[in-house]
Design an enzyme around this catalytic site. Structure first.
Site, mmCIF file in Angstrom:
data_model
loop_
_atom_site.group_PDB
_atom_site.id
_atom_site.type_symbol
_atom_site.label_atom_id
_atom_site.label_comp_id
_atom_site.label_asym_id
_atom_site.label_seq_id
_atom_site.Cartn_x
_atom_site.Cartn_y
_atom_site.Cartn_z
ATOM 1 N N TRP A 151 0.728 -1.160 -0.004
ATOM 2 C CA TRP A 151 -0.026 0.096 -0.142
ATOM 3 C C TRP A 151 0.864 1.349 0.194
ATOM 4 C CZ3 TRP A 151 1.885 2.534 4.291
ATOM 5 C CH2 TRP A 151 2.224 1.810 5.282
ATOM 6 N N ASN A 152 2.063 1.330 0.275
ATOM 7 C CA ASN A 152 2.958 2.465 0.513
ATOM 8 C C ASN A 152 3.142 3.311 -0.637
ATOM 9 O OD1 ASN A 152 4.660 0.553 -0.109
ATOM 10 N ND2 ASN A 152 6.171 1.459 1.011
ATOM 11 N N LYS A 175 -2.609 -7.864 -8.030
ATOM 12 C CA LYS A 175 -3.142 -8.065 -6.683
ATOM 13 C C LYS A 175 -2.747 -6.852 -5.925
ATOM 14 C CE LYS A 175 -3.612 -9.025 -2.764
ATOM 15 N NZ LYS A 175 -3.784 -8.125 -1.612
ATOM 16 N N PRO A 176 -3.442 -5.587 -5.850
ATOM 17 C CA PRO A 176 -2.986 -4.653 -5.140
ATOM 18 C C PRO A 176 -3.293 -4.803 -3.617
ATOM 19 C CG PRO A 176 -5.034 -3.907 -6.232
ATOM 20 C CD PRO A 176 -4.728 -5.467 -6.655
ATOM 21 N N GLY A 226 6.332 -6.595 -0.461
ATOM 22 C CA GLY A 226 5.618 -6.677 0.893
ATOM 23 C C GLY A 226 6.685 -6.897 1.877
ATOM 24 N N SER A 227 6.074 -7.311 3.153
ATOM 25 C CA SER A 227 7.034 -7.573 4.225
ATOM 26 C C SER A 227 7.532 -8.902 4.231
ATOM 27 C CB SER A 227 5.867 -7.556 5.489
ATOM 28 O OG SER A 227 4.901 -8.579 5.420
ATOM 29 N N GLU A 248 10.728 -8.434 -3.098
ATOM 30 C CA GLU A 248 11.134 -7.198 -2.835
ATOM 31 C C GLU A 248 10.547 -6.894 -1.379
ATOM 32 O OE1 GLU A 248 13.216 -5.380 -4.152
ATOM 33 O OE2 GLU A 248 13.085 -5.309 -6.548
ATOM 34 N N LEU A 249 11.275 -7.238 -0.282
ATOM 35 C CA LEU A 249 10.785 -7.171 0.951
ATOM 36 C C LEU A 249 11.463 -5.871 1.875
ATOM 37 C CD1 LEU A 249 11.195 -11.000 1.490
ATOM 38 C CD2 LEU A 249 9.187 -9.899 0.462
ATOM 39 N N CYS A 282 10.182 1.310 1.979
ATOM 40 C CA CYS A 282 11.228 0.199 2.370
ATOM 41 C C CYS A 282 12.612 0.890 2.532
ATOM 42 C CB CYS A 282 10.766 -0.616 1.009
ATOM 43 S SG CYS A 282 11.010 -0.060 -0.350
ATOM 44 N N GLU A 380 12.395 -3.896 11.310
ATOM 45 C CA GLU A 380 11.932 -2.655 10.381
ATOM 46 C C GLU A 380 10.896 -2.134 11.254
ATOM 47 O OE1 GLU A 380 9.473 -3.647 6.928
ATOM 48 O OE2 GLU A 380 10.594 -2.429 5.610
HETATM 49 P P1 NAD Z 1 2.138 -7.522 3.379
HETATM 50 O O1 NAD Z 1 3.339 -8.017 3.210
HETATM 51 O O2 NAD Z 1 1.392 -7.213 4.510
HETATM 52 O O3 NAD Z 1 1.347 -7.344 2.037
HETATM 53 C C1 NAD Z 1 1.717 -7.310 0.896
HETATM 54 C C2 NAD Z 1 0.722 -7.756 -0.192
HETATM 55 O O4 NAD Z 1 0.870 -9.279 0.038
HETATM 56 C C3 NAD Z 1 -0.753 -7.330 -0.101
HETATM 57 O O5 NAD Z 1 -1.218 -7.044 -1.308
HETATM 58 C C4 NAD Z 1 -1.135 -8.431 0.637
HETATM 59 O O6 NAD Z 1 -2.773 -8.515 0.469
HETATM 60 C C5 NAD Z 1 -0.555 -9.739 0.077
HETATM 61 N N1 NAD Z 1 -0.474 -10.964 0.863
HETATM 62 C C6 NAD Z 1 -0.964 -11.034 2.177
HETATM 63 N N2 NAD Z 1 -0.993 -12.343 2.560
HETATM 64 C C7 NAD Z 1 -0.550 -12.994 1.217
HETATM 65 C C8 NAD Z 1 -0.128 -14.363 1.173
HETATM 66 N N3 NAD Z 1 -0.341 -15.479 1.799
HETATM 67 N N4 NAD Z 1 -0.138 -14.831 -0.311
HETATM 68 C C9 NAD Z 1 -0.046 -13.836 -1.253
HETATM 69 N N5 NAD Z 1 -0.071 -12.269 -0.954
HETATM 70 C C10 NAD Z 1 -0.258 -11.979 0.336
HETATM 71 O O7 NAD Z 1 3.001 -5.822 3.067
HETATM 72 P P2 NAD Z 1 2.460 -4.191 3.217
HETATM 73 O O8 NAD Z 1 2.117 -3.997 4.679
HETATM 74 O O9 NAD Z 1 1.318 -4.110 2.302
HETATM 75 O O10 NAD Z 1 3.682 -3.458 2.972
HETATM 76 C C11 NAD Z 1 4.478 -2.923 3.663
HETATM 77 C C12 NAD Z 1 5.931 -3.750 3.568
HETATM 78 O O11 NAD Z 1 6.238 -4.037 2.249
HETATM 79 C C13 NAD Z 1 7.123 -3.294 4.321
HETATM 80 O O12 NAD Z 1 7.754 -4.491 5.077
HETATM 81 C C14 NAD Z 1 8.116 -2.615 3.337
HETATM 82 O O13 NAD Z 1 9.302 -2.609 3.514
HETATM 83 C C15 NAD Z 1 7.706 -3.731 2.258
HETATM 84 N N6 NAD Z 1 7.968 -3.020 0.834
HETATM 85 C C16 NAD Z 1 9.171 -3.264 0.148
HETATM 86 C C17 NAD Z 1 9.426 -2.646 -1.006
HETATM 87 C C18 NAD Z 1 10.628 -2.934 -1.836
HETATM 88 O O14 NAD Z 1 10.747 -2.994 -3.167
HETATM 89 N N7 NAD Z 1 11.612 -3.731 -1.414
HETATM 90 C C19 NAD Z 1 8.615 -1.639 -1.571
HETATM 91 C C20 NAD Z 1 7.603 -1.282 -0.763
HETATM 92 C C21 NAD Z 1 7.214 -1.885 0.422
#
Ligand code: NAD
Length: 530
Positions: A151-152, A175-176, A226-227, A248-249, A282, A380
């Site tokens: 979402w960020n 899948k946003p 994501g995370s 990309e975490l 991130c 983080e």
């Molecule tokens: P998140 O991991 O909670 O969610 C990311 C996405 O994954 C969402 O669309 C979510 O619905 C989906 N998701 C959740 N469970 C899933 C599953 N079991 N299978 C498949 N998809 C699933 O992360 P967030 O809170 O949306 O974003 C914040 C995190 O993202 C932070 O840790 C940040 O550092 C990281 N991030 C990394 C980068 C990068 O480029 N390295 C960029 C932006 C954000």
């Protein structure tokens, strides 16, 4: 509509709608239909059909559509910035500089560079035995790419990943994040308006269950942002299906400030790098290691600049720091601060919620007296907290910066750029900037990708494009009527000639090699073969 696919009946216990919330006020600002997870196989199948026709179209046509996309993005930039701000909370200026700029620039960049980057690449051969071959690498699309995004940066991240995927000839199912469904829907709408074929870029809406269903529908590759916790789940599911992935975490980015740095510039960078997007990037600066001789002055500058920041709704023109995305994120930041304080950290500025402004506001916070026993220095934070630690010298700064499971990005601040480059090469990090921070994420030519817990693979740049193609080696033998030396028909004569060939290729000294050449040629001109 091409961009959302939800035709199957929903089950009673399924989420049928997602609410879009304004994090500054907590108000519901939109409702979006959720995609039933059981629809994902059909959606991926439709993408597969669309991809076949798309990949058959000449690359120049695909690039022409990217130029149209760039024009649509540019024309709708004000609307995109407003939706990003309303749904993610970031100041409108940041939505323009980050989300909108990255999206437009990426579309234009790949429209220009894809023909060069995807052109077949000649492979010269050094070995005498294969000199008669001509060979090259071809870059073919994977098929369907599943993109799961956070979402960020709810616009820049998905667009920055869809654009190279489609120019390489793939279809995409996006899948946003469930926290930014409006931005997700807008991404799909804009690709549709730009004229991309039906089903080529589909957006599915929902939470983790829809993301998991996307992976289980077995697209040909997953690009996940994501995370770490979710990334691990996605990697496990991909491994079960033998699907490759880019992850990309998270990050815990360090900034190293040497004594000779311009402290005024470095402190402005520290404050912006930590508090832009309310610390929810991130590549946010989360840890600063500053040489002791200048630590006090640098910290004072950071405190003064932090205290001047204006908090508010992102749509107010002079807002510099908006809200965090949800109250649960605020609670996480408070928890880390509690732990740090209990272990001796001192809060120099901020550290409190601002309920008077809205449910998710938290003051930009500066902390010192930190060490690596604290969660604040290991996990983080993903919030508006900046931890400053004084170190004896650059060596200690590098050691501490590398003392992390993450390895996404880092920065070094010094007037001596040679020294800066030397330190950059010692940092365990996917990117290091000398005298700048974060901005590489907006540079189309810069690869983005982490090490360790920050993930694997790349997005952006040539390397990001290469993640979206499969490499095929093609080899054409010019001597089509000539049987190869190493084929059957083994006998004593070939055995001797083979040894002479090895001498001619690898023996130490040119004289010995030349002496064996005649014998080696017998491998080519030999009689008995099968
Ligand atoms: P998140 O991991 O909670 O969610 C990311 C996405 O994954 C969402 O669309 C979510 O619905 C989906 N998701 C959740 N469970 C899933 C599953 N079991 N299978 C498949 N998809 C699933 O992360 P967030 O809170 O949306 O974003 C914040 C995190 O993202 C932070 O840790 C940040 O550092 C990281 N991030 C990394 C980068 C990068 O480029 N390295 C960029 C932006 C954000």
């Amino acid at each position: 509509m091409q961009t959302t696919a939800q035709d199957a009946p929903t089950k009673a216990n399924q989420v049928t709608h997602l609410e879009s919330l304004d994090p500054a006020t907590g108000e519901v600002i939109g409702r979006f239909e959720a995609t039933p997870p059981e629809n994902l196989p059909l959606i991926v199948e439709r993408a597969r059909e669309a991809q076949k026709k798309w990949a058959a179209r000449p690359l120049r046509e695909r690039c022409a559509l990217l130029r149209r996309l760039r024009d649509v993005l540019f024309a709708r930039r004000a609307e995109i910035a407003e939706v990003v701000t309303r749904e993610s909370g970031k100041p409108r200026i940041e939505a323009l500089f980050s989300d909108v700029t990255v999206a437009i620039d990426t579309a234009g960049h790949y429209a220009r560079c894809a023909p060069r980057l995807l052109r077949p690449e000649r492979v010269p051969h050094h070995n005498l035995a294969v000199k008669a071959k001509s060979a090259w690498l071809e870059y073919e699309p994977y098929g369907v790419i599943g993109i799961i995004s956070p979402w960020n940066y709810p616009f820049a991240i998905p667009v920055g990943e869809i654009v190279p995927a489609v120019v390489a000839g793939n279809a995409v199912v996006l899948k946003p994040s469930e926290l930014t469904p409006w931005c997700g829907a807008l991404v799909g709408e804009i690709f549709e308006q730009a004229g991309f074929p039906r089903d080529l870029v589909q957006v599915v809406q929902g939470g983790g269950e829809v993301g998991a269903a996307l992976v289980d529908a077995r697209p040909d590759k997953i690009i996940f942002t994501g995370s770490v916790v979710t990334g691990r789940r996605v990697a496990e599911a991909c491994a079960r299906h033998l699907i490759p992935s880019v992850l990309e975490l998270g990050g815990k980015d360090a900034m190293i400030v040497l004594a000779d740095a311009d402290l005024d510039v470095a402190s402005s960078a520290a404050v912006w790098g930590s508090f832009t997007n309310c610390g929810q990037a991130c590549v946010s600066v989360e840890r600063i290691y500053v040489e002791r001789g200048v630590a006090e002055k640098f910290t004072d500058l950071c405190v003064a600049k932090t205290q001047r920041l204006k908090l508010g709704h992102g749509l107010d023109a002079d807002t510099e720091v908006g809200p965090m995305i949800r109250e649960s994120q605020v609670a996480r930041v408070e928890e880390q601060l509690r732990d740090a304080r209990a272990r001796g950290a001192r809060v120099l500025s901020g550290g409190q919620r601002r309920a008077d402004l809205g449910p998710c506001f938290f003051e930009p916070t500066l902390v010192t007296g930190v060490d690596h026993s604290m969660r604040l220095m290991q996990e983080e934070t993903f919030g508006p907290v900046l931890a400053i630690s004084a170190v004896e010298n650059a060596g200690e700064a590098v050691r501490l910066a590398n003392d992390s499971e993450f390895g996404l990005a880092a920065s070094v601040w010094t007037r001596d750029t040679r020294r800066g480059k030397g330190i950059a090469s010692r940092l365990k990090s996917g990117a290091v900037m000398v005298n700048d921070a974060l901005s590489y994420f907006g540079i189309c030519e810069a690869p983005h990708g982490g090490r360790g817990a920050s993930g694997w693979g790349h997005t952006h740049s040539r390397l990001g494009l290469m993640e979206l193609v499969q490499v095929k080696y093609v080899d054409v033998d010019r001597l089509a009527r000539w049987p190869k030396s190493w084929w059957f028909g083994y006998d004593q004569e070939l055995s001797v000639a083979a040894d002479a060939f090895l001498e001619a290729m690898f023996a130490p000294g040119w004289r010995r090699r030349l002496a064996s050449l005649r014998g080696a040629l017998k491998t080519v001109f030999r009689g008995h073969r099968i």
